[in-house]
Design a protein around this motif. Structure first.
Motif, PDB file in Angstrom:
ATOM      1  N   ASN A  94      29.078  42.127  41.900  1.00 34.17           N
ATOM      2  CA  ASN A  94      30.010  42.998  41.174  1.00 34.17           C
ATOM      3  C   ASN A  94      31.424  42.918  41.750  1.00 34.17           C
ATOM      4  OD1 ASN A  94      27.920  43.994  39.488  1.00 34.17           O
ATOM      5  ND2 ASN A  94      27.283  45.385  41.126  1.00 34.17           N
ATOM      6  N   VAL A  95      31.934  41.700  41.845  1.00 35.10           N
ATOM      7  CA  VAL A  95      33.263  41.465  42.396  1.00 35.10           C
ATOM      8  C   VAL A  95      34.250  41.258  41.247  1.00 35.10           C
ATOM      9  CG1 VAL A  95      34.668  39.942  43.839  1.00 35.10           C
ATOM     10  CG2 VAL A  95      32.276  40.376  44.429  1.00 35.10           C
ATOM     11  N   THR A  96      35.349  42.014  41.273  1.00 35.29           N
ATOM     12  CA  THR A  96      36.418  41.804  40.291  1.00 35.29           C
ATOM     13  C   THR A  96      37.424  40.817  40.860  1.00 35.29           C
ATOM     14  OG1 THR A  96      37.557  43.752  41.171  1.00 35.29           O
ATOM     15  CG2 THR A  96      36.177  44.065  39.214  1.00 35.29           C
ATOM     16  N   LEU A  97      38.216  40.208  39.975  1.00 33.66           N
ATOM     17  CA  LEU A  97      39.140  39.174  40.422  1.00 33.66           C
ATOM     18  C   LEU A  97      40.146  39.686  41.446  1.00 33.66           C
ATOM     19  CD1 LEU A  97      39.858  37.260  37.089  1.00 33.66           C
ATOM     20  CD2 LEU A  97      38.765  36.335  39.142  1.00 33.66           C
ATOM     21  N   ASP A  98      40.544  40.957  41.324  1.00 29.59           N
ATOM     22  CA  ASP A  98      41.534  41.477  42.257  1.00 29.59           C
ATOM     23  C   ASP A  98      40.972  41.613  43.664  1.00 29.59           C
ATOM     24  OD1 ASP A  98      39.875  43.590  41.405  1.00 29.59           O
ATOM     25  OD2 ASP A  98      41.372  45.075  41.967  1.00 29.59           O
ATOM     26  N   LYS A  99      39.646  41.534  43.807  1.00 25.58           N
ATOM     27  CA  LYS A  99      39.020  41.599  45.123  1.00 25.58           C
ATOM     28  C   LYS A  99      38.847  40.216  45.745  1.00 25.58           C
ATOM     29  CE  LYS A  99      38.163  46.085  45.131  1.00 25.58           C
ATOM     30  NZ  LYS A  99      39.330  46.711  44.563  1.00 25.58           N
ATOM     31  N   ILE A 100      39.201  39.185  44.997  1.00 28.79           N
ATOM     32  CA  ILE A 100      39.065  37.807  45.467  1.00 28.79           C
ATOM     33  C   ILE A 100      40.415  37.333  45.994  1.00 28.79           C
ATOM     34  CG2 ILE A 100      38.540  35.433  44.767  1.00 28.79           C
ATOM     35  CD1 ILE A 100      36.718  36.604  42.602  1.00 28.79           C
TER      36      ILE A 100
ATOM     37  N   GLU B  41      38.285  44.341  32.861  1.00 27.56           N
ATOM     38  CA  GLU B  41      38.333  43.246  33.813  1.00 27.56           C
ATOM     39  C   GLU B  41      36.935  42.711  34.072  1.00 27.56           C
ATOM     40  OE1 GLU B  41      40.272  42.243  38.219  1.00 27.56           O
ATOM     41  OE2 GLU B  41      40.029  44.324  37.559  1.00 27.56           O
ATOM     42  N   PRO B  42      36.761  41.404  33.991  1.00 33.04           N
ATOM     43  CA  PRO B  42      35.426  40.833  34.249  1.00 33.04           C
ATOM     44  C   PRO B  42      34.985  41.081  35.683  1.00 33.04           C
ATOM     45  CG  PRO B  42      36.895  39.223  33.207  1.00 33.04           C
ATOM     46  CD  PRO B  42      37.737  40.377  33.629  1.00 33.04           C
ATOM     47  N   THR B  43      33.675  41.158  35.865  1.00 37.70           N
ATOM     48  CA  THR B  43      33.109  41.234  37.213  1.00 37.70           C
ATOM     49  C   THR B  43      32.145  40.063  37.393  1.00 37.70           C
ATOM     50  OG1 THR B  43      31.323  42.706  36.473  1.00 37.70           O
ATOM     51  CG2 THR B  43      33.309  43.750  37.335  1.00 37.70           C
ATOM     52  N   PHE B  44      32.099  39.581  38.623  1.00 38.54           N
ATOM     53  CA  PHE B  44      31.297  38.406  38.939  1.00 38.54           C
ATOM     54  C   PHE B  44      30.257  38.741  39.997  1.00 38.54           C
ATOM     55  CE2 PHE B  44      35.388  36.926  37.515  1.00 38.54           C
ATOM     56  CZ  PHE B  44      35.154  35.758  36.807  1.00 38.54           C
ATOM     57  N   THR B  45      29.110  38.068  39.921  1.00 31.71           N
ATOM     58  CA  THR B  45      28.187  37.977  41.046  1.00 31.71           C
ATOM     59  C   THR B  45      28.271  36.539  41.524  1.00 31.71           C
ATOM     60  OG1 THR B  45      26.706  39.708  40.215  1.00 31.71           O
ATOM     61  CG2 THR B  45      25.790  38.133  41.785  1.00 31.71           C
ATOM     62  N   LEU B  46      28.779  36.376  42.722  1.00 30.97           N
ATOM     63  CA  LEU B  46      29.098  35.042  43.222  1.00 30.97           C
ATOM     64  C   LEU B  46      28.228  34.670  44.423  1.00 30.97           C
ATOM     65  CD1 LEU B  46      33.009  35.262  43.251  1.00 30.97           C
ATOM     66  CD2 LEU B  46      31.587  34.149  41.524  1.00 30.97           C
ATOM     67  N   ALA B  47      27.757  33.444  44.407  1.00 32.80           N
ATOM     68  CA  ALA B  47      27.170  32.848  45.601  1.00 32.80           C
ATOM     69  C   ALA B  47      28.296  32.083  46.288  1.00 32.80           C
ATOM     70  CB  ALA B  47      26.026  31.921  45.227  1.00 32.80           C
TER      71      ALA B  47
ATOM     72  N   ILE C  33      38.147  30.378  40.110  1.00 39.67           N
ATOM     73  CA  ILE C  33      36.972  31.173  39.738  1.00 39.67           C
ATOM     74  C   ILE C  33      37.125  31.868  38.391  1.00 39.67           C
ATOM     75  CG2 ILE C  33      35.602  33.221  40.421  1.00 39.67           C
ATOM     76  CD1 ILE C  33      36.120  32.462  43.331  1.00 39.67           C
ATOM     77  N   GLU C  34      38.358  32.296  38.041  1.00 39.19           N
ATOM     78  CA  GLU C  34      38.534  33.198  36.900  1.00 39.19           C
ATOM     79  C   GLU C  34      38.037  32.632  35.574  1.00 39.19           C
ATOM     80  OE1 GLU C  34      42.608  34.164  36.567  1.00 39.19           O
ATOM     81  OE2 GLU C  34      43.316  32.079  36.588  1.00 39.19           O
ATOM     82  N   ASP C  35      38.069  31.315  35.398  1.00 31.30           N
ATOM     83  CA  ASP C  35      37.642  30.730  34.128  1.00 31.30           C
ATOM     84  C   ASP C  35      36.207  30.203  34.148  1.00 31.30           C
ATOM     85  OD1 ASP C  35      40.096  31.231  32.883  1.00 31.30           O
ATOM     86  OD2 ASP C  35      40.977  29.384  33.707  1.00 31.30           O
TER      87      ASP C  35
END
Length: 442
Positions: free
Chosen positions: A352-358, A300-306, A366-368
């Protein structure tokens, strides 16, 4: 600060002088494969007990210093260095001492001093990692005939030199976005291939006209390993890379991560194999492949999001205008700093946020997204929301862009430091006095 200044000696001693070595008289009674103690091996080497070995400008290196350093090297090797390797150990001990004198003289010229507290801190770290006190470590070194001052002087130069190099030259090191992206692209392209657990030995070629001599010297190191000397021991004593402190350990390396000539060399080697010396960027590199593993399976991808939000009271137009400024506000580099995006606009950096945490309402927006892309403005719960992707791990276990940048930065600074030391040596008076010691290379 991207360049971490940590004493390589601390790592070497903590890793090599394991707790089992620090038992009563263990170091003194340590023997090699032929049953010889370190004292007996050094006596056989013919190093005289007390003469001038070299003069480095106005500093003297004695044969006593050389013998002390050789004992320290033998202990750190766990008694696994065969007698026939002693000429190389002698030469390396003398070379290390000469370089330490040059480094200390240069740092003193720039009025950079290492405090006793700093040295004591490294000693405490070594002792703690071996589950003993500094006093116990001092006693065991004394039992082996080694003065704690030998270790202190080594620590002094290992602390001071990186600080000087960084202080003088860090502004010359520029890691471009293209360099980081190129490395990442190579890693993504090769992610379907194997990964390698790699160790390295770096032998700088100070003088291109003597490249063949350095190559032959590198082959001698490989021959030592064939005779049973562990790769990590040879790396600790002879490698010029910063990884020498941890026995040359590079950790797991993905295909495409190393320079092309090094990458090609390890791909065909079975685990437990060592390459021949490989010319690379002004040095000969020897690589050991300790293990291999299959390619990482994408997870699963992880994101660093502002992430920013604006209350609906701000109004549609004003909220959109404010949230569209996320990209230009340098929010990705805030790391806990307060970011002011205007009245009524809140901000946070989510790492380090995964999609299931969003929130599931926001996931489709966000996913794409890829790194450097921003979501559309989303209206929900009486507010306006937007997210900007600072970083994205596709789920392949790739290192972060920051980690890749740090690695490139450190290697560039390391090469500058090596050249700086060579320049200092060329401008210095180094006189090898002892005829019983082999002339070190360089």
């Amino acid at each position: 600060m991207r360049f971490s200044v940590i004493s390589s000696v601390a790592y070497m001693i903590a890793a090599s002088l394991a707790p089992t070595l620090f038992t009563p008289a263990a170091a003194q009674n340590q023997t090699n494969s032929e049953g010889l103690t370190s004292d007996q091996v050094i006596e056989r080497s013919g190093v005289p007990p007390s003469r001038v070995a070299a003069v480095v400008n106005d500093a003297v290196v004695t044969t006593f210093d050389v013998r002390q350093r050789m004992k320290l090297m033998l202990i750190s090797a766990g008694g696994r260095i065969p007698p026939e390797a002693m000429p190389q150990i002698q030469a390396q001990a003398l070379r290390d001492l000469i370089e330490e004198r040059l480094k200390i003289q240069e740092t003193q010229k720039w009025e950079l001093e290492v405090s006793e507290d700093e040295i004591q801190g490294d000693l405490s770290l070594m002792a703690a990692q071996s589950n003993i006190t500094v006093e116990q470590m001092t006693d065991e070194l004394n039992t082996a005939g080694i003065s704690i001052n030998t270790l202190k002087e080594q620590i002094r130069s290992q602390i001071a030199w990186p600080q000087l190099v960084q202080g003088r030259y860090r502004d010359r090191v520029r890691v471009s976005e293209d360099e980081v992206e190129t490395t990442l692209e190579r890693m993504r392209d090769d992610v379907s291939k194997e990964q390698f657990l790699v160790s390295e030995i770096c032998i700088p070629v100070d003088n291109p006209s003597q490249a063949q001599q350095y190559y032959q010297g590198s082959l001698q190191l490989i021959e030592q390993m064939r005779r049973g000397v562990p790769f990590s021991v040879v790396a600790q004593q002879f490698s010029a890379c910063t990884t020498a402190a941890v026995g040359g350990d590079l950790g797991w390396v993905r295909a495409g991560e190393l320079d092309e000539e090094l990458d090609n060399a390890i791909r065909t080697l079975p685990p437990g194999s060592v390459t021949n010396p490989i010319p690379s960027d002004g040095a000969f590199i020897i690589l050991a492949v300790r293990d291999k593993r299959p390619a990482a399976i994408a997870g699963e991808p992880t994101f660093t999001l502002a992430y920013a939000s604006a209350d609906e009271s701000l109004g549609n137009a004003a909220a959109h205008a404010a949230l569209e400024n996320i990209e230009t506000a340098e929010v990705c580099f805030s790391r806990g700093l307060r970011i002011d995006m205007g009245k009524g606009v809140g901000f946070s950096l989510l790492e380090n946020v995964t999609l299931d945490k969003i929130d599931e309402r926001f996931r489709p927006f966000i996913e794409d997204l890829e790194r450097g892309e921003q979501s559309t403005v989303i209206e929900a719960d009486g507010a306006y929301h937007a997210a900007y992707v600072c970083d994205k791990d596709e789920g392949l276990g790739l290192p972060s862009r920051a980690a890749i940048e740090n690695r490139i930065y450190s290697r560039q600074l390391e090469r500058i430091g090596q050249q700086y030391l060579r320049d200092v040596e060329r401008e210095s008076m180094v006189d090898i006095r002892s005829q019983n010691l082999p002339q070190p290379n360089g």
